[in-house]
Write an enzyme that holds these catalytic residues in place. Structure first.
Site, PDB file in Angstrom:
ATOM      1  N   ARG A  92       0.820  -1.027   0.031  1.00 55.85           N
ATOM      2  CA  ARG A  92      -0.094   0.063   0.084  1.00 55.85           C
ATOM      3  C   ARG A  92       0.818   1.347   0.027  1.00 55.85           C
ATOM      4  NH1 ARG A  92      -4.956  -1.676   4.109  1.00 55.85           N
ATOM      5  NH2 ARG A  92      -5.408  -3.820   2.956  1.00 55.85           N
ATOM      6  N   ARG A 119       1.496   2.248  10.515  1.00 59.07           N
ATOM      7  CA  ARG A 119       1.126   2.176   8.989  1.00 59.07           C
ATOM      8  C   ARG A 119       2.388   2.365   8.063  1.00 59.07           C
ATOM      9  NH1 ARG A 119      -3.665   4.644   7.489  1.00 59.07           N
ATOM     10  NH2 ARG A 119      -3.957   5.268   9.620  1.00 59.07           N
ATOM     11  N   GLU A 133      -6.911  -0.112  14.644  1.00 58.66           N
ATOM     12  CA  GLU A 133      -7.713  -1.215  13.896  1.00 58.66           C
ATOM     13  C   GLU A 133      -6.660  -2.349  13.518  1.00 58.66           C
ATOM     14  OE1 GLU A 133      -8.859  -1.646   9.411  1.00 58.66           O
ATOM     15  OE2 GLU A 133      -9.220   0.522  10.369  1.00 58.66           O
ATOM     16  N   SER A 163     -10.846  -5.942   9.708  1.00 55.38           N
ATOM     17  CA  SER A 163     -11.976  -5.215   8.995  1.00 55.38           C
ATOM     18  C   SER A 163     -12.660  -6.515   8.208  1.00 55.38           C
ATOM     19  CB  SER A 163     -11.551  -4.260   7.940  1.00 55.38           C
ATOM     20  OG  SER A 163     -11.179  -3.225   8.582  1.00 55.38           O
ATOM     21  N   ARG A 223       1.315  -5.368  12.043  1.00 56.79           N
ATOM     22  CA  ARG A 223       0.796  -4.440  12.939  1.00 56.79           C
ATOM     23  C   ARG A 223       0.395  -5.132  14.219  1.00 56.79           C
ATOM     24  NH1 ARG A 223      -4.154  -0.711  11.137  1.00 56.79           N
ATOM     25  NH2 ARG A 223      -2.519   0.337   9.910  1.00 56.79           N
TER      26      ARG A 223
END
Length: 424
Positions: A258, A273, A347, A350, A388
């Protein structure tokens, strides 16, 4: 992609969906263009019918009457060509506009402008209270010799890292734990391409709106994926499945890429991130049945919660609000795990259901028990994403001396080791 027939019949539903999801799309303009294309299509068909009729009659005519009919035929052909050319020009424009029409959210999705208005559903586990001044994951990782950010940046620029020794093994352990749990529950493991054709990105809804977040290989017309959801969901594109085959349940472990475009200055510290990570994704391709999809949604969410429970990490479940939903999502639940250094929940998972949105774009269908062709429903959820998830593991399991206990569920994947200590 949405059903154009439903858009024509219920334009207000999509106007409200665009407003709720904060997506800039002119529904009225799309419908006007659609009407223009349909009018041209009708005109072309009428011209073909007229040509066929004229062709049959010309053979029976003589003299001036025949010449007049031939001239009329030429006019019809010219009109048909003009209309066909206009339709060929407008149809791609209509398709491009339809690609950004959002899927309406479910009725129980809370209204809200962004992630700050997501609604907490439940909170699981106790937040650890430290008897000493805790370190963050980077301080711990560097002192233990298991995380090296400076060399990662040297090799690949900002938002990169290197995991070493027990850090690399811990990373691989959480991935194996998640994969093994899903396989034990009937999910078929996949190894999938992470460099895919752009039509696969369009088909799963990541393009065109998410194009700036992807790493592109323009020379080859390929894109690096940000999640294994993309190739896994597209696995059966342009296929017709049998209802008895459904649901199909897959889990895929892949590296994810990403660009984090637009995230300049946001979460620049640590492993939260970053530009690449590894993730175990779970995907379900099911029947076109809303209640069955809701049940599958609960299932994939529970799988992720069970993984966090196995790791003994405190977390909460949030119902994602309309303004934080993606283009094609009907509903999404996020799992947020407690991260001491952030002073709150971050987070980590998801879980999304899409209805037939992705299946329409991918031409992913099945034949039901009555022989009728229907679009499938698709769902996906993160089973685990690392590094993460290493943030809460390292920070919550740290000791006063800087060592880190390994969660019991991960010890079998680390040769029985129970603690990470400095290797320096």
């Amino acid at each position: 992609m949405i059903d154009i027939k439903d858009l024509r019949a219920n334009p207000d539903k999509y106007i409200q969906a665009a407003r709720a999801k904060r997506i800039d799309v002119d529904i009225a303009a799309i419908l006007q263009l659609d009407e223009r294309v349909m009018g041209l299509a009708r005109s072309v068909q009428e011209a073909r019918t007229a040509q066929n009729a004229a062709g049959k009659s010309i053979a029976k005519l003589q003299g001036a009457e025949k010449q007049a009919a031939i001239a009329q035929m030429a006019e019809i052909k010219a009109r048909q060509k003009a209309d066909s050319d206009a339709m060929a020009e407008l149809e791609p424009k209509l398709k491009d506009l339809l690609l950004v029409v959002p899927q309406p959210p479910a009725a129980d999705v809370p209204p809200g402008k962004d992630e700050t208005e997501n609604v907490e559903v439940r909170r699981i586990g106790q937040v650890r209270k430290f008897e000493f001044e805790p370190k963050d994951h980077i301080q711990l990782g560097e002192a233990l010799g298991i995380i090296d950010v400076p060399r990662g940046v040297k090799l690949a620029g900002t938002r990169n890292y290197i995991l070493k020794g027990d850090g690399a093994l811990l990373h691989q352990a959480v991935l194996r734990l998640a994969q093994d749990l899903l396989v034990s529950r009937g999910y078929t493991p996949l190894t999938v391409p992470v460099l895919v054709r752009e039509e696969v990105m369009y088909g799963t809804g990541y393009f065109p709106l998410g194009r700036d977040q992807a790493y592109l290989c323009e020379r080859d017309g390929l894109s690096l994926v940000g999640t294994a959801e993309v190739p896994t969901t597209a696995l059966h594109s342009d296929e017709v499945l049998e209802e008895a085959e459904l649901p199909k349940k897959y889990c895929a472990l892949s590296t994810c890429f990403r660009r984090e475009a637009g995230a300049a200055g946001k979460d620049t510290y640590g492993l939260y991130r970053i530009h690449l990570f590894d993730k175990v994704e779970q995907v379900i391709v099911g029947r076109n049945d809303e209640q069955a999809s809701i049940e599958s949604h609960r299932e994939i969410l529970q799988n992720a919660e069970d993984i966090l429970a196995a790791l003994e990490l405190p977390y909460r479940v949030v119902n994602v609000c309309t303004g934080d939903l993606g283009l094609g999502q009907v509903q999404k639940f996020d799992l947020e795990t407690w991260m001491p250094s952030r002073g709150g929940y971050g987070e980590t998972h998801s879980a999304s259901r899409f209805g037939e949105f992705q299946a329409r774009r991918l031409n992913l269908r099945y034949r039901d028990s009555e022989g009728k062709m229907r679009f499938c429903h698709t769902l996906n959820n993160t089973a685990i994403a690392s590094p993460r998830i290493l943030i809460p593991i390292l920070e919550i399991y740290q000791n006063a001396d800087g060592s880190v206990m390994i969660p019991p569920a991960l010890r079998p994947y680390m040769n029985g080791k129970s603690k990470i200590e400095s290797s320096k």
